[in-house]
Write a protein that holds these residues in place. Structure first.
Motif, PDB file in Angstrom:
ATOM      1  N   VAL A 134       0.879  -1.170   0.000  1.00  0.00           N
ATOM      2  CA  VAL A 134       0.000   0.000   0.000  1.00  0.00           C
ATOM      3  C   VAL A 134       0.915   1.217   0.000  1.00  0.00           C
ATOM      4  O   VAL A 134       1.502   1.566   1.028  1.00  0.00           O
ATOM      5  N   GLU A 135       1.070   1.827  -1.152  1.00  0.00           N
ATOM      6  CA  GLU A 135       2.081   2.872  -1.309  1.00  0.00           C
ATOM      7  C   GLU A 135       1.902   4.010  -0.320  1.00  0.00           C
ATOM      8  O   GLU A 135       2.882   4.572   0.185  1.00  0.00           O
ATOM      9  N   ASP A 136       0.664   4.374  -0.027  1.00  0.00           N
ATOM     10  CA  ASP A 136       0.417   5.491   0.877  1.00  0.00           C
ATOM     11  C   ASP A 136       0.938   5.232   2.288  1.00  0.00           C
ATOM     12  O   ASP A 136       1.201   6.170   3.035  1.00  0.00           O
ATOM     13  N   GLN A 137       1.064   3.971   2.657  1.00  0.00           N
ATOM     14  CA  GLN A 137       1.511   3.649   4.006  1.00  0.00           C
ATOM     15  C   GLN A 137       3.040   3.613   4.132  1.00  0.00           C
ATOM     16  O   GLN A 137       3.557   3.588   5.244  1.00  0.00           O
ATOM     17  N   ASP A 138       3.741   3.591   3.014  1.00  0.00           N
ATOM     18  CA  ASP A 138       5.201   3.679   3.037  1.00  0.00           C
ATOM     19  C   ASP A 138       5.565   5.152   2.937  1.00  0.00           C
ATOM     20  O   ASP A 138       5.747   5.701   1.853  1.00  0.00           O
ATOM     21  N   VAL A 139       5.666   5.813   4.104  1.00  0.00           N
ATOM     22  CA  VAL A 139       5.854   7.260   4.113  1.00  0.00           C
ATOM     23  C   VAL A 139       7.274   7.668   3.744  1.00  0.00           C
ATOM     24  O   VAL A 139       7.545   8.854   3.561  1.00  0.00           O
ATOM     25  N   PHE A 140       8.168   6.711   3.639  1.00  0.00           N
ATOM     26  CA  PHE A 140       9.531   7.025   3.234  1.00  0.00           C
ATOM     27  C   PHE A 140       9.722   6.940   1.720  1.00  0.00           C
ATOM     28  O   PHE A 140      10.229   7.863   1.096  1.00  0.00           O
ATOM     29  N   TYR A 141       9.331   5.832   1.120  1.00  0.00           N
ATOM     30  CA  TYR A 141       9.661   5.603  -0.284  1.00  0.00           C
ATOM     31  C   TYR A 141       8.466   5.206  -1.152  1.00  0.00           C
ATOM     32  O   TYR A 141       8.661   4.822  -2.304  1.00  0.00           O
ATOM     33  N   GLY A 142       7.258   5.285  -0.637  1.00  0.00           N
ATOM     34  CA  GLY A 142       6.088   5.025  -1.463  1.00  0.00           C
ATOM     35  C   GLY A 142       6.084   3.661  -2.121  1.00  0.00           C
ATOM     36  O   GLY A 142       5.572   3.505  -3.227  1.00  0.00           O
ATOM     37  N   GLY A 143       6.653   2.666  -1.452  1.00  0.00           N
ATOM     38  CA  GLY A 143       6.637   1.307  -1.993  1.00  0.00           C
ATOM     39  C   GLY A 143       7.711   1.011  -3.011  1.00  0.00           C
ATOM     40  O   GLY A 143       7.651  -0.027  -3.682  1.00  0.00           O
ATOM     41  N   ASP A 144       8.705   1.864  -3.152  1.00  0.00           N
ATOM     42  CA  ASP A 144       9.780   1.663  -4.127  1.00  0.00           C
ATOM     43  C   ASP A 144      10.851   0.748  -3.522  1.00  0.00           C
ATOM     44  O   ASP A 144      11.689   1.184  -2.733  1.00  0.00           O
ATOM     45  N   ALA A 145      10.825  -0.526  -3.920  1.00  0.00           N
ATOM     46  CA  ALA A 145      11.737  -1.515  -3.343  1.00  0.00           C
ATOM     47  C   ALA A 145      13.194  -1.197  -3.663  1.00  0.00           C
ATOM     48  O   ALA A 145      14.092  -1.466  -2.847  1.00  0.00           O
ATOM     49  N   SER A 146      13.463  -0.637  -4.831  1.00  0.00           N
ATOM     50  CA  SER A 146      14.849  -0.347  -5.209  1.00  0.00           C
ATOM     51  C   SER A 146      15.474   0.687  -4.269  1.00  0.00           C
ATOM     52  O   SER A 146      16.669   0.604  -3.940  1.00  0.00           O
ATOM     53  N   LYS A 147      14.656   1.643  -3.824  1.00  0.00           N
ATOM     54  CA  LYS A 147      15.189   2.640  -2.891  1.00  0.00           C
ATOM     55  C   LYS A 147      15.392   2.036  -1.510  1.00  0.00           C
ATOM     56  O   LYS A 147      16.367   2.370  -0.811  1.00  0.00           O
ATOM     57  N   TRP A 148      14.517   1.156  -1.100  1.00  0.00           N
ATOM     58  CA  TRP A 148      14.725   0.470   0.166  1.00  0.00           C
ATOM     59  C   TRP A 148      15.990  -0.390   0.107  1.00  0.00           C
ATOM     60  O   TRP A 148      16.738  -0.482   1.090  1.00  0.00           O
ATOM     61  N   GLN A 149      16.244  -1.037  -1.023  1.00  0.00           N
ATOM     62  CA  GLN A 149      17.465  -1.839  -1.145  1.00  0.00           C
ATOM     63  C   GLN A 149      18.705  -0.950  -1.048  1.00  0.00           C
ATOM     64  O   GLN A 149      19.695  -1.295  -0.373  1.00  0.00           O
ATOM     65  N   LYS A 150      18.683   0.209  -1.710  1.00  0.00           N
ATOM     66  CA  LYS A 150      19.798   1.143  -1.610  1.00  0.00           C
ATOM     67  C   LYS A 150      20.011   1.580  -0.157  1.00  0.00           C
ATOM     68  O   LYS A 150      21.148   1.707   0.317  1.00  0.00           O
ATOM     69  N   LEU A 151      18.897   1.805   0.544  1.00  0.00           N
ATOM     70  CA  LEU A 151      19.006   2.209   1.944  1.00  0.00           C
ATOM     71  C   LEU A 151      19.632   1.106   2.780  1.00  0.00           C
ATOM     72  O   LEU A 151      20.500   1.375   3.627  1.00  0.00           O
TER      73      LEU A 151
END
Length: 562
Positions: free
Chosen positions: A187-204
């Motif tokens: 649910v993109e709205d609930q990911d207040v950091f990256y809006g559900g973008d897995a690639s950005k979470w992986q970079k983090l």
């Protein structure tokens, strides 16, 4: 930062979705007093509350709390003496509460087969445990969140080394989980950091691993070097859009910058003052960020010959300027502020006069009592204003959305660039200069000052000189409002060279928080074992083993910071 429009809703979730209370230390069982069954709850809702809790607590510490003052970004001028009287801090209960919520989200993610959520919760877990071990040392870790499934509800403490290595292992596992192209259940709205973008979470995940490998650079240099060189070959935060940030949009207290003064006492805002350690450095470097962070002093002070004082007395104000007769300085035990001499002047009983024409900071540990009288403040009242010391820029008294400046900054592209520059200087990476320049540029850009970069980078002290001292100094400046990282960098490297101040509790800055009373009282045996692992110092003798000046494992046998 994505989907800022949803933050107003998400901030309101925080008090509703806390899975447990923290009133009894770590012995609480995983029960939800608000009626949401952990067996059916949507992990999207849980991770949003963990994200907002982590972001707001980090900013509160780093702006107007312990770590903002410890990093000497700010000082408070009333109801706070800035003497480094560190006690338990505010991290223990809040982080363990968020960790319990996060654990339920992780278990639901595993149960539902949601690798995206599993990876995200591992990252959040790592950041929360990272805060705890950073500040306390040994902590409950492996058994901390077992609750009713744990026969002995008094969890043992893991060593700090075990915790750090566990954090890194979880981050590397998260990176693997977040490497796919498509995920379900987001649910993109609930990911207040990256809006559900897995690639950005992986970079983090990889960037955080780099942070924690470097955290161990002095204590375990061979382990750190191997980890850094390996991690540098993985996807990392590579632009400002990848940063881990959360915007404060204002409107209500829970969505507004800490200590803004809009929803409580106006003195909350007035009490936070720039620290001279930072203002002096910014003035020395002709750094344009000073005008974004701080306000010009309301009433500048000039020390002049007697004939230039209006009315011919010792002191007078005219046209918004205060004039002081230079011939009366000695008789009144006044001394003009200088970073090099102010401590000795204060110890000699002098009262300081700051003649900075634009930005006047508050020196660190400048008073044994509340320093609201600094710079001959004629108002002399707690919680009042001081026309002779600069305030924070009015943007931090959040009356609107802050023009995109007011963000919780948990991991910036600038920090990543400086980590890479440091690695190169240590011989663990490459292109120290390019990464240093990229870090400076990124920090200027996020504060709306990108057009000043080409001039700023030519300034004396800013133009690249190839030293670790310079990289860490610019990283310290760039970490403004992320006091956690600035303080941990200082503890790790001794850079920048921060002094405790003339009226500090000890001659050196503290190394850790002490364990909270509720933990000591309810988990006494395990606490005692953990406290005994601390190494006493010449400054910890007035405390029991659990002292802010005792050395946790990470600085045992290490020359820095003192």
């Amino acid at each position: 930062m994505k989907l800022v429009k949803n933050i107003a809703i998400l901030f309101l979730f925080v008090p509703l979705l806390t899975i447990v209370s923290c009133d009894d230390g770590l012995v609480e069982i995983n029960e939800n007093p608000n009626g949401v069954e952990s067996s059916v709850v949507d992990p999207n809702l849980l991770i949003s509350s963990v994200m907002t809790g982590l972001a707001t607590s980090t900013t509160s510490r780093g702006y107007s709390g312990d770590t903002g003052a410890a990093s000497q970004f700010i000082q408070k001028d009333s109801w706070s003496n800035n003497r480094y009287d560190w006690e338990t801090g505010s991290i223990w209960n809040s982080n363990y509460g968020l960790l319990r919520t996060n654990k339920v989200a992780y278990e639901r993610a595993v149960e539902l087969g949601l690798p995206f959520h599993e990876g995200v919760t591992l990252i959040l877990k790592s950041m929360l445990f990272g805060n705890l071990t950073d500040y306390y040392g040994d902590i409950p870790y492996s058994n901390a969140l077992l609750g009713a499934n744990f026969e002995d509800e008094r969890p043992v403490y893991d060593s700090q080394e075990t915790v750090y290595k566990g954090i890194i292992a979880d981050l590397e596992a998260a990176s693997s989980l977040l490497g796919a192209a498509n995920y379900e259940g987001i649910v993109e709205d609930q990911d207040v950091f990256y809006g559900g973008d897995a690639s950005k979470w992986q970079k983090l995940a990889n960037s955080l691993a780099l942070r924690y490998y470097m955290r161990l650079s002095e204590k375990l240099p061979a382990f750190a070097q191997a980890g850094v060189t390996s991690t540098l070959n993985k996807p990392l935060i590579s632009e400002i859009d990848d940063e881990l940030v959360l915007s404060y949009i204002g409107g209500i207290d829970s969505q507004s910058w800490p200590s803004s003064g809009q929803f409580g006492s106006a003195s909350d805002f007035y009490r936070v003052k720039p620290c001279t350690t930072l203002t002096d450095k910014l003035k020395e470097l002709d750094d344009p960020r000073i005008s974004i962070w701080f306000a010009p002093v309301v009433t500048p002070t000039k020390v002049v010959p007697a004939a230039e004082v209006p009315g011919g007395g010792d002191m007078a104000e005219e046209d918004g300027i205060r004039y002081i007769n230079e011939e009366t300085l000695d008789a009144n035990d006044y001394a003009i502020y200088s970073q090099a001499t102010y401590a000795a002047d204060l110890e000699a009983g002098k009262k300081l006069i700051d003649t900075s024409s634009v930005y006047v900071g508050l020196p660190v540990a400048v008073s044994a009592v509340d320093p609201y009288e600094y710079n001959l403040n004629s108002e002399g009242s707690r919680g009042g204003t001081n026309a002779y010391v600069s305030r924070m820029n009015e943007v931090f008294n959040q009356k609107d959305d802050g023009g995109n400046l007011l963000k919780a900054r948990l991991f910036s592209y600038a920090e990543l660039s400086f980590l890479k520059a440091e690695a190169a200087i240590r011989g663990w990476g490459s292109d120290a200069e390019g990464n240093y320049l990229e870090g400076v540029k990124a920090s200027l850009e996020v504060w709306g000052l990108g057009d000043t970069y080409s001039d700023y980078i030519m300034n004396a002290g800013v133009a690249f000189g190839g030293t670790l001292e310079q990289v860490m100094e610019q990283k310290w400046i760039a970490n403004m409002f992320n006091g956690d990282e600035a303080y941990m960098d200082w503890r790790r490297t001794g850079l920048p060279n921060l002094s405790a101040g003339p009226f500090a509790r000890e001659d050196v800055m503290p190394l850790r928080f002490i364990y909270p009373d509720d933990e000591i009282n309810t988990n006494t045996a395990n606490y005692t074992t953990a406290a005994s692992s601390l190494e006493g110092t010449a400054y910890s003798t007035t405390d029991p083993n659990d002292s802010p000046y005792a050395r946790p494992w990470i600085v045992q046998g290490v020359a820095t910071p003192w």
